[in-house]
Design an enzyme around this catalytic site. Structure first.
Site, PDB file in Angstrom:
ATOM      1  N   LYS A   1      11.162  36.310 -50.209  1.00  0.00           N
ATOM      2  CA  LYS A   1      12.480  35.824 -50.628  1.00  0.00           C
ATOM      3  C   LYS A   1      12.425  34.323 -50.882  1.00  0.00           C
ATOM      4  O   LYS A   1      11.520  33.633 -50.392  1.00  0.00           O
ATOM      5  CB  LYS A   1      13.522  36.141 -49.552  1.00  0.00           C
ATOM      6  CG  LYS A   1      13.258  35.453 -48.200  1.00  0.00           C
ATOM      7  CD  LYS A   1      14.189  35.972 -47.123  1.00  0.00           C
ATOM      8  CE  LYS A   1      13.899  35.303 -45.777  1.00  0.00           C
ATOM      9  NZ  LYS A   1      14.678  35.936 -44.680  1.00  0.00           N
TER      10      LYS A   1
ATOM     11  N   ARG B   1      25.176  39.813 -37.708  1.00  0.00           N
ATOM     12  CA  ARG B   1      25.188  39.263 -39.070  1.00  0.00           C
ATOM     13  C   ARG B   1      25.345  40.446 -40.017  1.00  0.00           C
ATOM     14  O   ARG B   1      26.377  41.102 -39.980  1.00  0.00           O
ATOM     15  CB  ARG B   1      23.892  38.449 -39.293  1.00  0.00           C
ATOM     16  CG  ARG B   1      23.974  37.405 -40.368  1.00  0.00           C
ATOM     17  CD  ARG B   1      22.718  36.553 -40.456  1.00  0.00           C
ATOM     18  NE  ARG B   1      21.536  37.309 -40.915  1.00  0.00           N
ATOM     19  CZ  ARG B   1      20.319  36.796 -41.089  1.00  0.00           C
ATOM     20  NH1 ARG B   1      20.103  35.511 -40.836  1.00  0.00           N
ATOM     21  NH2 ARG B   1      19.317  37.530 -41.503  1.00  0.00           N
TER      22      ARG B   1
ATOM     23  N   TYR C   1      17.529   1.767 -49.644  1.00  0.00           N
ATOM     24  CA  TYR C   1      18.995   1.709 -49.541  1.00  0.00           C
ATOM     25  C   TYR C   1      19.468   1.455 -48.112  1.00  0.00           C
ATOM     26  O   TYR C   1      18.997   2.082 -47.166  1.00  0.00           O
ATOM     27  CB  TYR C   1      19.602   3.028 -50.008  1.00  0.00           C
ATOM     28  CG  TYR C   1      19.429   3.318 -51.480  1.00  0.00           C
ATOM     29  CD1 TYR C   1      19.684   2.348 -52.453  1.00  0.00           C
ATOM     30  CD2 TYR C   1      19.018   4.578 -51.892  1.00  0.00           C
ATOM     31  CE1 TYR C   1      19.525   2.651 -53.797  1.00  0.00           C
ATOM     32  CE2 TYR C   1      18.876   4.884 -53.234  1.00  0.00           C
ATOM     33  CZ  TYR C   1      19.132   3.904 -54.185  1.00  0.00           C
ATOM     34  OH  TYR C   1      18.977   4.198 -55.523  1.00  0.00           O
TER      35      TYR C   1
ATOM     36  N   MET D   1      16.697   9.760 -53.538  1.00  0.00           N
ATOM     37  CA  MET D   1      16.678  11.023 -54.284  1.00  0.00           C
ATOM     38  C   MET D   1      15.278  11.356 -54.814  1.00  0.00           C
ATOM     39  O   MET D   1      14.845  12.504 -54.771  1.00  0.00           O
ATOM     40  CB  MET D   1      17.670  10.965 -55.453  1.00  0.00           C
ATOM     41  CG  MET D   1      17.813  12.295 -56.176  1.00  0.00           C
ATOM     42  SD  MET D   1      18.909  12.217 -57.600  1.00  0.00           S
ATOM     43  CE  MET D   1      20.484  11.862 -56.829  1.00  0.00           C
TER      44      MET D   1
HETATM   45  C1  LIG Z   1      13.727  36.376 -43.722  1.00  0.00           C
HETATM   46  C2  LIG Z   1      13.711  37.710 -43.101  1.00  0.00           C
HETATM   47  C3  LIG Z   1      12.537  38.223 -42.507  1.00  0.00           C
HETATM   48  C4  LIG Z   1      11.296  37.394 -42.318  1.00  0.00           C
HETATM   49  O1  LIG Z   1      11.502  36.503 -41.241  1.00  0.00           O
HETATM   50  P1  LIG Z   1      10.312  35.563 -40.732  1.00  0.00           P
HETATM   51  O2  LIG Z   1      10.826  34.986 -39.473  1.00  0.00           O
HETATM   52  O3  LIG Z   1      10.131  34.538 -41.791  1.00  0.00           O
HETATM   53  O4  LIG Z   1       9.136  36.445 -40.562  1.00  0.00           O
HETATM   54  C5  LIG Z   1      12.555  39.526 -42.074  1.00  0.00           C
HETATM   55  N1  LIG Z   1      13.677  40.288 -42.176  1.00  0.00           N
HETATM   56  C6  LIG Z   1      14.818  39.813 -42.707  1.00  0.00           C
HETATM   57  C7  LIG Z   1      16.006  40.691 -42.774  1.00  0.00           C
HETATM   58  C8  LIG Z   1      14.882  38.516 -43.171  1.00  0.00           C
HETATM   59  O5  LIG Z   1      16.030  38.054 -43.687  1.00  0.00           O
END
Ligand SMILES: *Cc1c(COP(=O)(O)O)cnc(C)c1O
Length: 393
Positions: free
Chosen positions: A44, A144, A278, A326
């Protein structure tokens, strides 16, 4: 070792070198740790900033049989890049009106946590003229996404009805941990108990899943009883430890995949008492030299690491002097005079003496996940140790 880095990359403003041999080795290490389970490489958010397609291909070459993404668009992009079945791809972050039909047609596994999603996926399967692969997600305690245990029997019942109609196949039952990075946290055992219960209830009702899964990277590394049929590893694939309290990457046999470096844009003398960047939050104590590092918060360098972030220049750790802007920041070189163009390494595996993503996380008061994931699009990814033939190496 295949060097695909073009010689011209030596003069890039900045680069994130992605070591695909390290990634493949990490996948093999994780597979050995969870040898009873299949491995999902979570890619992802552009593979945590490493580049989704090359990393997905490398993970598959090293034996990952599943890929995981948050959004359906990310999953569809992998299919569009030619990563087809038998590689399975699960995507889990849906909103109403999402590309369910495209997902069904692309043979993705879609996650369903609620009745509205089941209704949309049934419609999509009808329109596509083929069954959808559906994984039911339970909220075993994270609070969640996922279906609450109280609503689980109804969701399972509706899913079984859709399966009986030939509209879906229930391919998976799954959940996600809240505190797997804190071994011994009481929520871990409670979530495992709850997961076993919701799986048993679904199976008693007639669900025959291909995979049951709950383990993320920290659970894969520390909790064998959580492995079930599949482990979903993200951060560990990229060679970053899920938490410094658990151990270093090396403690788990993992190697960081990303090395972020830049070419100094300017080196010069500054007199004592001179403000830098800055707000003048850094003032030279005496005459010194400084180097201009041409990356900034727009490239994902955390502004919270102003005054603290470490950078390797000329074999020594330097510290960000003043604010990260930036597009650039300054390091105090303490009188040393490297040439413009000299390499500044922000982080990497650490074995050349450079800082790690974890060091930057500490400097910025965040987690290493955020450091690698936020490196911006303006920084080219340079892939090394690719194997174009896809063979495991
Ligand atoms: C991001 C995610 C993972 C992977 O988590 P890591 O800690 O990076 O291994 C697994 N399952 C779900 C649902 C996630 O959102």
């Amino acid at each position: 070792m295949t060097e695909t880095a073009h010689p011209r990359t030596a003069t890039l403003r900045a680069r994130a070198e992605i070591d695909l041999a390290a990634l493949r080795a990490n996948v093999r290490t994780l597979r050995a740790r969870a040898s009873g389970a299949a491995l999902m490489a979570v890619v992802k958010s552009d593979a945590y900033g490493h580049g989704a397609v090359p990393c997905a291909r490398a993970a598959v070459a090293a034996g990952a049989t599943w890929l995981g993404t948050a959004t359906p668009e990310e999953a569809l992009a992998l299919r569009a890049a030619g990563i087809g079945p038998p590689v399975r791809i699960l995507c889990w972050l849906w909103t109403p009106g999402g590309p369910w039909r495209e997902a069904v047609e692309a043979d993705l596994d879609v996650s369903v946590s609620a009745l509205w999603a089941l209704a949309e996926v049934r419609e999509a399967a009808r329109a596509a003229g083929r069954p959808a692969r559906v994984q039911l997600k339970a909220d075993t305690g994270l609070g969640r996404n996922g279906c609450q245990p109280a609503d689980w029997p109804e969701l399972v019942g509706e899913a079984l009805r859709a399966e009986a109609e030939g509209l879906i196949r229930i391919t998976g039952l799954w959940s996600h941990f809240a505190c797997a990075d804190e071994p011994g946290h009481p929520s871990i055992a409670a979530q495992l108990d709850c997961f076993r219960t919701v799986v048993a209830d679904a199976e008693a009702a007639g669900v025959r899943p291909e995979v049951r899964h709950i383990a993320n990277s920290p659970a894969t590394l520390t909790l064998p009883e959580s492995h079930f049929d599949l482990v979903r590893t993200g951060i560990a694939v990229y060679g970053v430890s899920p938490s410094p309290e658990l151990g270093t990457p090396a403690d788990f046999g993992l190697r960081p995949v990303m090395t972020l470096s830049a070419a100094l844009a300017l080196v010069k003398h500054l007199p004592g008492g001179h403000g830098v960047s800055y707000g003048h939050h850094f003032v030279t104590a005496g005459e010194t030299t400084v180097g201009l590092v041409p990356v900034g918060y727009a490239d994902g360098i955390p502004r919270h690491a102003s005054g603290t972030g470490p950078v390797l220049v000329g074999g020594k750790w330097r510290t960000v002097a003043g604010r990260i802007a930036m597009d650039q920041f300054v390091v105090d070189l303490g009188g040393d005079l490297p040439e413009a163009g000299a390499e500044a390494v922000l982080f990497g595996p650490g074995d050349r003496g450079e800082p790690t993503a974890e060091d930057w996380a500490q400097a910025a008061g965040t987690i290493a996940y955020e450091i690698v994931t936020r490196i911006g699009k303006r920084v080219p990814r340079v892939y090394v140790n690719e194997e174009p033939n896809g063979r495991e190496g």
